[in-house]
Design a protein around this motif. Structure first.
Motif, mmCIF file in Angstrom:
data_model
loop_
_atom_site.group_PDB
_atom_site.id
_atom_site.type_symbol
_atom_site.label_atom_id
_atom_site.label_comp_id
_atom_site.label_asym_id
_atom_site.label_seq_id
_atom_site.Cartn_x
_atom_site.Cartn_y
_atom_site.Cartn_z
ATOM 1 N N CYS A 128 1.094 -1.233 0.171
ATOM 2 C CA CYS A 128 0.026 -0.102 -0.159
ATOM 3 C C CYS A 128 0.847 1.407 0.074
ATOM 4 O O CYS A 128 0.300 2.324 -0.441
ATOM 5 C CB CYS A 128 -1.037 -0.044 1.298
ATOM 6 S SG CYS A 128 -0.122 0.186 2.768
ATOM 7 N N ASP A 182 3.432 4.092 -0.830
ATOM 8 C CA ASP A 182 4.172 4.827 -2.016
ATOM 9 C C ASP A 182 5.576 5.144 -1.726
ATOM 10 O O ASP A 182 5.844 4.849 -0.506
ATOM 11 C CB ASP A 182 3.276 5.973 -2.507
ATOM 12 C CG ASP A 182 3.286 7.097 -1.602
ATOM 13 O OD1 ASP A 182 3.754 7.144 -0.533
ATOM 14 O OD2 ASP A 182 2.131 7.989 -1.848
ATOM 15 N N GLY A 218 -0.064 5.720 2.308
ATOM 16 C CA GLY A 218 -1.017 5.006 1.879
ATOM 17 C C GLY A 218 -2.210 4.749 2.831
ATOM 18 O O GLY A 218 -2.447 5.647 4.010
ATOM 19 N N ASN A 232 -6.780 -1.685 -0.365
ATOM 20 C CA ASN A 232 -5.659 -0.791 0.148
ATOM 21 C C ASN A 232 -5.254 -0.173 -1.024
ATOM 22 O O ASN A 232 -5.558 -0.515 -2.221
ATOM 23 C CB ASN A 232 -4.442 -1.866 0.513
ATOM 24 C CG ASN A 232 -3.961 -2.733 -0.347
ATOM 25 O OD1 ASN A 232 -4.524 -3.871 -0.551
ATOM 26 N ND2 ASN A 232 -3.063 -2.553 -1.332
ATOM 27 N N SER A 233 -4.336 0.906 -0.838
ATOM 28 C CA SER A 233 -3.985 1.690 -1.981
ATOM 29 C C SER A 233 -2.801 1.174 -2.597
ATOM 30 O O SER A 233 -2.192 0.316 -2.064
ATOM 31 C CB SER A 233 -3.606 3.091 -1.261
ATOM 32 O OG SER A 233 -2.410 2.870 -0.488
#
Length: 354
Positions: A270, A272, A277, A296-297
């Motif tokens: 997730c 970045d 995230g 999740n991102s």
């Protein structure tokens, strides 16, 4: 249900069954032959004289030939020996008829030649009749035993595979958690001691419950909460987390560690490049279904065409366990979108058990 087998422990029962069978046979044929002429007791006496060859024939066929030839796939040998035996015992029956029964008890009957075709074939058919039912029962119990053996083998294989899968997952979990502690120690974080305590709680739970067939859903969720708290310490609350539980989690049980791999996966992918995230986890329980939704991102640079979020060891492991433990009783949906990864797991449960 326990299947009757032909081992020494059941020998006395088998003898009693044979005794009932032969008594029934004698009474049946005494009635058939004696009632029309009004001489039941004479027919009964004659059947007693002629029953011994039949008992020997049935015993040899059922207790010797079938286990040694038929059940060992020597079918042609079985039928060859069977034909010889039925002819030999039919001839032996003719000897008893001519030289005992007809000579001393039915003196008014004409004595036929020993190899007279009609009488000889009658004795063959009588032997065939008397052996049919024991053969059928022997074959039925043999097939039932073979089926039980296959089921036992499959069950043992399933348990061995599940044990292997659990043992594969356990080191994978330890690896991820210890990495969390390692990173904190390197940075000399004050959270290290707290992480050690949480790791201790998680390990105590996992060591005692990893090989259990079922654990309470309430304990499983508490375990997830501890794991999430540990991960939040690891990432210093940089993650935006939403965790919610709906419904009554009591009086339900579940195979342990089916949900955690998906949460682990969320934390893994997730963040970045700025360690930002989000993760959303929702667990709901109804009378029949446990529903877990996790989203999740994904980083903007994440390539969904080449990077498969769902290809990790933990996800593959839990998919296999679901197939083995909840066949036709679960629905797993995984969506790998451009900026998010979504998992929906539905497991059919019942009060107090899976």
């Amino acid at each position: 249900m326990k299947i009757l087998t032909y081992d020494p422990e059941n020998r006395s029962l088998i003898i009693r069954l044979y005794a009932v069978y032969w008594l029934g046979y004698i009474l049946l044929f005494s009635l058939i032959q004696g009632l029309p002429g009004g001489d039941f007791f004479m027919a009964l006496r004659n059947e007693w004289y002629s029953v011994l060859p039949k008992i020997l024939f049935v015993t040899i066929v059922v207790e010797l030939l079938m286990p040694r030839l038929l059940f060992r796939k020597k079918i042609m040998a079985f039928f060859g020996v069977y034909v010889v035996l039925i002819l030999v015992f039919a001839f032996l029956q003719r000897l008893i008829d001519n030289y005992i029964i007809l000579r001393y008890y039915l003196t008014f009957w004409k004595i036929e030649p020993l190899l007279s075709a009609p009488v000889f074939l009658y004795n063959v058919s009588k032997l065939q009749f008397v052996v049919t039912m024991p053969i059928a029962f022997k074959l039925f119990y043999y097939l039932a035993e073979e089926r039980n053996k296959v089921q036992t083998i499959l069950s043992e294989k399933l348990q061995a595979e599940l044990s292997s899968l659990r043992n594969q997952f356990h080191p994978h979990f330890l690896f991820n958690v210890l990495n969390s502690l390692y990173s904190k120690i390197l940075s000399k974080s004050d959270d290290s001691a707290d992480i050690v305590l949480k790791i201790s709680d998680l390990l105590r739970f996992s060591i005692y419950d990893v090989n259990n067939k079922n654990i309470s859903l309430e304990n499983e969720i508490d375990y997830l909460k501890n794991y999430i708290a540990l991960q939040q310490l690891r990432f210093e609350n940089q993650l935006q987390l939403s965790f919610s539980v709906y419904g009554n989690v009591e009086n339900h049980s579940i195979e342990p560690f089916l949900i955690l791999p998906f949460i682990e996966n969320s934390y893994k992918y997730c963040l970045d490049e700025n360690n930002q995230g989000w993760i959303t986890i929702a667990i709901s329980v109804t009378e029949e279904w446990l529903v877990v939704k996790i989203e999740n991102s994904l980083p903007e640079h994440f390539n969904t065409a080449t990077d498969n979020v769902s290809s990790g060891i933990g996800i593959a492991n839990v998919k296999r366990r679901l197939e083995l433990l909840y066949p036709d009783k679960h629905v797993l949906t995984i969506k790998n979108e451009a900026l998010s990864f979504f998992v929906s797991l539905k497991i059919k449960i019942k009060d107090g058990s899976n």
